[in-house]
Design an enzyme around this catalytic site. Sequence first.
Site, PDB file in Angstrom:
ATOM      1  CG  ASN A  26       2.428 -19.033 -38.379  1.00 45.99           C
ATOM      2  OD1 ASN A  26       2.111 -19.516 -39.447  1.00 45.99           O
ATOM      3  ND2 ASN A  26       3.206 -18.155 -38.060  1.00 45.99           N
TER       4      ASN A  26
ATOM      5  CE  LYS B  17      14.721 -14.957 -32.730  1.00 47.90           C
ATOM      6  NZ  LYS B  17      13.085 -15.277 -32.642  1.00 47.90           N
TER       7      LYS B  17
ATOM      8  CE  LYS C 255       9.197 -14.277 -27.603  1.00 48.91           C
ATOM      9  NZ  LYS C 255       9.700 -14.739 -28.891  1.00 48.91           N
TER      10      LYS C 255
ATOM     11  CB  THR D 254       8.475 -17.900 -38.406  1.00 51.10           C
ATOM     12  OG1 THR D 254       8.015 -16.726 -37.971  1.00 51.10           O
ATOM     13  CG2 THR D 254       9.714 -18.579 -37.759  1.00 51.10           C
TER      14      THR D 254
ATOM     15  CB  SER E 273       8.027  -7.964 -37.236  1.00 50.62           C
ATOM     16  OG  SER E 273       7.270  -8.924 -36.860  1.00 50.62           O
TER      17      SER E 273
ATOM     18  CE  LYS F 149       8.744  -6.136 -34.127  1.00 53.67           C
ATOM     19  NZ  LYS F 149       7.695  -6.853 -33.292  1.00 53.67           N
TER      20      LYS F 149
HETATM   21  N1  GLU Z   1       7.894 -14.214 -31.962  1.00 58.76           N
HETATM   22  C1  GLU Z   1       8.619 -14.377 -33.069  1.00 58.76           C
HETATM   23  C2  GLU Z   1      10.283 -14.589 -32.451  1.00 58.76           C
HETATM   24  O1  GLU Z   1      10.242 -15.389 -31.648  1.00 58.76           O
HETATM   25  C3  GLU Z   1       8.563 -12.892 -33.875  1.00 58.76           C
HETATM   26  C4  GLU Z   1       9.072 -11.622 -32.975  1.00 58.76           C
HETATM   27  C5  GLU Z   1       8.642 -10.573 -34.053  1.00 58.76           C
HETATM   28  O2  GLU Z   1       8.125 -10.693 -34.810  1.00 58.76           O
HETATM   29  O3  GLU Z   1       8.756  -9.380 -33.448  1.00 58.76           O
HETATM   30  O4  GLU Z   1      11.290 -14.365 -33.168  1.00 58.76           O
END
Ligand code: GLU
Length: 419
Positions: free
Chosen positions: A219, A92, A104, A188, A356, A68
């Site tokens: 954002n 995370k 990622k 976030t 998410s 994810k």
């Molecule tokens: N890009 C965001 C992060 O760094 C969200 C990642 C997601 O929702 O999968 O946590």
Amino acid sequence: MADSLLSDAARQLERALKYASVSEDTIESLKFPKASLTVSIPVRMDDGSLKVFQGYRVRYDDARGPGKGGVRYHPNVSLDEVQSLSFWMTFKCAALNLPFGGAKGGITVNPKALSRLELERLSRGYIDAIADFIGPDVDILAPDVYTNAMVMGWMMDQYSTIKRQISLGVVTGKPIAMGGSLGRETATAMGAFYVIEAILPKFDRVPQNTTVAIQGFGNAGGTLAALLFRAGYKVVAVSDSQGGIYAKNGLDIPSVRQFKDSTRAMKAVYCEGTVCNIVDHEVLTNPELLALDVDILIPAALEKQITEVNAHEVNAKLIFEVANGPITSAADPILEAKGIYVFPDILINAGGVTVSYFEWVQNRSGMYWTIEEVNQSLRRKMIDEAEQIWTIAHTHSIPMRTAAYVHALNRLGEATPYG
Ligand code: GLU
């Protein structure tokens, strides 16, 4: 040779190993990304020429579930950066107890230089190139720096076209009309806000006498500035990639946002009559913002903003990392020695991936939640995991970052024997 971002990220983990109950197998299996894909994406430009862009998708670990993580569009995107970001996603998701591994993606591009149609062709081309590497039960995409719901919509649509079936769960952060979740766009910032609100009383502080400086007005940073302003905090400085503004008695954040939205540049607020008249503010650079004498500093832009070079100059009391990786491993002990308390990225910015997860659950169940249900569940999760990490930090007298890694490692360790 310069130290890679990934080896620097791994150093954050090393400090946690002796406090976590994990086997050598777990540590060994987390040393390298599970799979890294580099692709070339040919895009037909509006002038008829063909341009090829470099793209990446990395799955760091999937012991706890499908990969994810977001997709970043930025001129500085590299394989090393994407691998580091996928490493942080792994910890995370485990720290928040989401049933996901870490992944990622990114494209090396300046999206501001592309037309909307070029951006769409690039986004669809990226999915064409990585379609076999992702999926709702394999690796799930989301927004990150300079990508948004519109881009996620194209990506989900392209994946569904390739698979010849609607596949809502392959991407999160989609437009609401295409299976997106209410509250994902602000998640976030909301997640960070809930933790700040829960932490503040532990330091005997109230919003009204707490000054805040925020680096980054996208954002996450821009929304968080608005939430803190509304709750009564004194947001004295904000910045974007062009520079920042400062007002001793606090900025009028709604006006700053309005100017930023209409002009796309923070710089515009410097001299536009009305805002200049509303608040008495000075112009400052990003390094100056990081050195401000404030109660709370919030880096909400990119990695490596506070390093061993400028850590000595930081004067904040508490730092909440909303960006991924804004503080290097060499800067951490310098801040610690100065008595500065750092709340780490893998906890503070986890609200995005948490909602998410809620979106992915809604897509799979076909039942959609109200904004109240989303925010209540987000709040509960953020505060619950933050409290557990706080307890680990205080039990072992270790920094919150190390405690967050211990918390995540313990969960990753439980999954390793079966993987
Ligand atoms: N890009 C965001 C992060 O760094 C969200 C990642 C997601 O929702 O999968 O946590």
